[in-house]
Design a protein around this motif. Structure first.
Motif, PDB file in Angstrom:
ATOM      1  N   PRO A   1      -5.576  -2.556   2.211  1.00 29.85           N
ATOM      2  CA  PRO A   1      -4.973  -1.545   2.952  1.00 29.85           C
ATOM      3  C   PRO A   1      -4.067  -1.944   3.870  1.00 29.85           C
TER       4      PRO A   1
ATOM      5  N   GLU B   1      -7.281   4.551   2.595  1.00 30.96           N
ATOM      6  CA  GLU B   1      -7.388   3.313   3.079  1.00 30.96           C
ATOM      7  C   GLU B   1      -8.977   2.704   3.163  1.00 30.96           C
TER       8      GLU B   1
ATOM      9  N   SER C   1       0.473   7.987   5.489  1.00 32.23           N
ATOM     10  CA  SER C   1       0.857   7.898   7.031  1.00 32.23           C
ATOM     11  C   SER C   1       2.232   8.872   7.569  1.00 32.23           C
TER      12      SER C   1
ATOM     13  N   GLY D   1      -0.945   4.535   0.884  1.00 34.03           N
ATOM     14  CA  GLY D   1      -1.366   4.854   2.561  1.00 34.03           C
ATOM     15  C   GLY D   1       0.061   4.888   3.235  1.00 34.03           C
TER      16      GLY D   1
ATOM     17  N   ASP E   1       0.816  -1.413   0.066  1.00 30.59           N
ATOM     18  CA  ASP E   1       0.120  -0.127   0.121  1.00 30.59           C
ATOM     19  C   ASP E   1       1.033   1.391  -0.083  1.00 30.59           C
TER      20      ASP E   1
END
Length: 490
Positions: free
Chosen positions: A259, A253, A211, A207, A204
Motif C-alpha cells: 500500500p 490500504e 486518497s 489508494g 498503488d
C-alpha cells in the motif's frame, strides 16, 4: 591522465545535475510563497471572493499532498530523469495556462496541473541527486545545497510576488516559471542520466485515487460550507462522501500487499504522534500564511509590494532556524524541541490575533518571526521522530508520509480557517475581526498540540553516530521509498 580527465568529467556532470535538480526544487518552492503575495490582486481582477482564493491555493496543495508518495514510486519504476523532466514540462505548461486564465475556473484548473507536475518533479529531483552521489560525504554536501535552494525559494517568494504583481499584475508570478522551466528542460535532456530502481514497489493506483477523492470531498465541504450553508444538502453530502471514501481508502490500504500508506506503521506511538503533530503544523502554518498578505493589504492598507516585504519575517526565520532544528533535537530530544517550537508558534499566532488596523509594524514583525521560528523548530524533528519509529529500510517512506500529512494539514488549514473568517463575516463581523478569530483559533490548536506532544511524544536519545542528513522533497515533496530523509521548510 585519462583517469584524471574521467574524474573531472564525472565531477562536471554531477555539478550540472546538482544545478538542474536544485533549480527545479527552487521553482517549486518559489511557487509555494509567491502566490500568497498575489492573492489580493487575484481577488480584485478575477472578481472573486474568499472562497475563490481558497480554491486557488488548495487546488495546488491538494494534488501535491496526495501524489507525493506515488510520485517517488513513479520515478523509481519508470526512470527518474523521465519523471523529473515530465514534471518540469507539466509544471511549466500549467504555469503558462495559469497566467493566461481568463476566469477563476481556468486558474484553478491550471493550479491542479501545477500540483501534478510538482508531485512528479520534487521526488524525482532528490532521487536523481541521491543516485548520483553514493558516497555519504558527497551526498551530505549535495543535499545541503539542494536544501539551501529550497530555502532561497521560500524566502524569495513574497518579495518576488510583491514586485511582479505590483509591476505587471498577478499573471506575472506564473510566467516567471517559463524561462526556468525551459532552461531545466533543455539542460536536463542533454546532461541528466537515466536511473531506475528495479526493486521499486508496485504503484498503488486504487489508494492514490481514493486518497485524492476523500480529501477533495472534505476540502469541498469546508470551503463551500461558508457560502452554501453548513446544513445544505450539497455540503452534508460532501462530508458524507468524504467519510465513505475515507473508509474505502482504509479498507483498500489494509488489504494491499504494497500500500501507499501502510497502516501498520501507525501502531507505533512515536509515528502516530509525530504525524498527528505534523498535520497541525501544516494546518496552522499554511492556514495562517494564507491571510498574511490579505491582512496587510485589506486591514492595514499596504500596497501589494509592501505587503510582500512585510510577510518576510516568517519565511526568513524558517530558513535561518531550520538547519539547526535537527541538531537541537539530537542533543535535547524530539519532545523538548518540538514542544517548545509548537508553543512558540502558538503564542505567536495568538499574538497575531490581537493586531488591528492601527497596530504599527514594529509590533507585528516579531509576531510573524515567532511563528516562523516555532514551526521551523518542529518540522525536521517531527520527521526525524517518524523515521526513528520505523525500520531503516522504511525511512524514506516514513519521511514521505510525514511530508504528506503536513500537506494534508495545509489543505485543511486553508479550508477551515477560511471557513472561520467567512462564518464570522456572515454573522456581521468585519474582515479584520474574522482574521483575528482565525489567528486565535490556529494559535489555540497549536498550543493544544504542544501540550499533546509534551505528554505523548517519546523522548529520544542522541544517536551514537548521526545519520546522514537527507532532506525530503517539499513543496512541500517526498522522496522515493527506501531513502532515509528529513524535512526541509515549506
Amino acid at each position: 591522465m585519462a583517469v584524471s580527465q574521467a574524474t573531472a568529467g564525472s565531477r562536471s556532470s554531477r555539478a550540472v545535475l546538482l544545478a538542474v535538480t536544485c533549480l527545479g526544487q527552487f521553482m517549486v518552492l518559489l511557487d509555494n510563497t509567491i502566490v500568497g503575495a498575489a492573492l489580493p490582486d487575484m481577488q480584485h481582477r478575477l472578481h472573486t471572493q474568499l472562497t475563490g482564493l481558497q480554491w486557488i491555493v488548495d487546488a495546488y496543495v491538494l494534488l501535491v499532498a496526495m501524489l507525493l508518495l506515488s510520485g517517488g514510486v513513479f520515478a523509481d519504476r519508470f526512470g527518474r530523469k523521465r519523471v523529473y523532466l515530465t514534471g518540469v514540462v507539466v509544471f511549466t505548461v500549467a504555469s503558462v495556462l495559469c497566467s493566461l486564465a481568463p476566469s477563476l475556473g481556468w486558474l484553478v484548473a491550471g493550479r491542479v496541473l501545477q500540483g501534478i507536475g510538482a508531485a512528479a518533479l520534487s521526488p524525482a529531483s532528490l532521487a536523481l541527486l541521491i543516485a548520483a552521489h553514493p558516497a555519504p560525504q558527497e551526498r551530505v554536501k549535495a543535499i545541503g545545497l539542494w536544501a539551501g535552494f529550497s530555502g532561497i525559494g521560500l524566502a524569495a517568494g513574497p518579495v518576488a510576488g510583491g514586485v511582479l504583481t505590483d509591476a505587471f499584475g498577478w499573471p506575472a508570478i506564473f510566467l516567471v516559471n517559463l524561462p526556468l522551466g525551459a532552461v531545466l528542460l533543455l539542460v536536463g535532456l542533454r546532461s541528466l542520466e537515466e536511473t531506475r530502481n528495479p526493486n521499486a514497489p508496485a504503484i498503488d493506483i486504487p489508494g492514490t485515487v481514493l486518497s485524492v477523492l476523500w480529501v477533495g470531498a472534505l476540502t469541498y465541504g469546508l470551503i463551500e460550507g461558508g457560502a452554501r450553508g453548513w446544513t445544505s444538502p450539497v455540503i452534508l453530502g460532501s462530508f458524507a462522501a468524504a467519510a465513505a471514501l475515507l473508509g474505502a481508502f482504509l479498507a483498500v490500504e489494509a488489504r494491499r500487499s504494497a500500500p501507499m500508506l501502510p497502516l501498520r506503521l501507525f501502531r507505533q506511538r512515536l509515528f502516530t504522534v509525530s504525524n498527528t503533530a505534523m498535520i497541525v503544523v501544516g494546518f496552522a502554518l499554511m492556514g495562517s500564511s494564507f491571510f498574511f498578505s490579505q491582512f496587510f493589504v485589506y486591514v492595514q492598507g499596504s500596497s501589494i509590494l509592501r505587503a510582500g516585504l512585510q510577510t518576510l519575517p516568517v519565511s526568513l526565520a524558517m530558513v535561518v532556524v531550520s538547519p539547526y532544528a535537527g541538531r537541537l533535537a539530537a542533543r535535547y530530544g524530539f519532545r523538548i524541541v518540538v514542544t517548545i517550537g509548537l508553543a512558540l508558534a502558538g503564542l505567536g499566532l495568538l499574538a497575531l490575533g490581537t493586531v488591528h488596523a492601527d497596530t504599527g509594524y514594529g509590533q507585528v514583525w516579531w509576531r510573524l518571526a515567532a511563528v516562523g521560528i516555532g514551526f521551523a523548530l518542529t518540522m525536521s524533528p517531527l520527521t526525524g521522530a517518524a523515521i526513528q519509529s520505523v525500520s531503516p529500510q522504511e525511512g524514506g517512506l516514513a519521511s514521505g508520509i510525514s511530508s504528506t500529512t503536513r500537506q494534508i494539514g495545509a489543505v485543511l488549514g486553508v479550508a477551515l480557517l477560511g471557513a472561520v473568517v467567512r462564518t464570522r463575516q456572515s454573522g456581521g463581523a468585519s474582515f479584520e475581526n474574522g482574521l483575528n478569530t482565525a489567528f486565535l483559533a490556529a494559535g489555540a490548536v497549536t498550543l493544544a498540540t504542544a501540550a499533546f506532544t509534551g505528554l505523548w511524544l517519546a523522548r529520544s536519545e542522541p544517536a551514537e553516530a548521526p545519520a546522514t542528513p537527507q532532506p525530503s522533497t517539499d513543496p512541500d515533496g517526498a522522496t522515493a521509498r527506501g531513502q532515509a530523509v528529513t524535512s526541509t521548510p515549506s
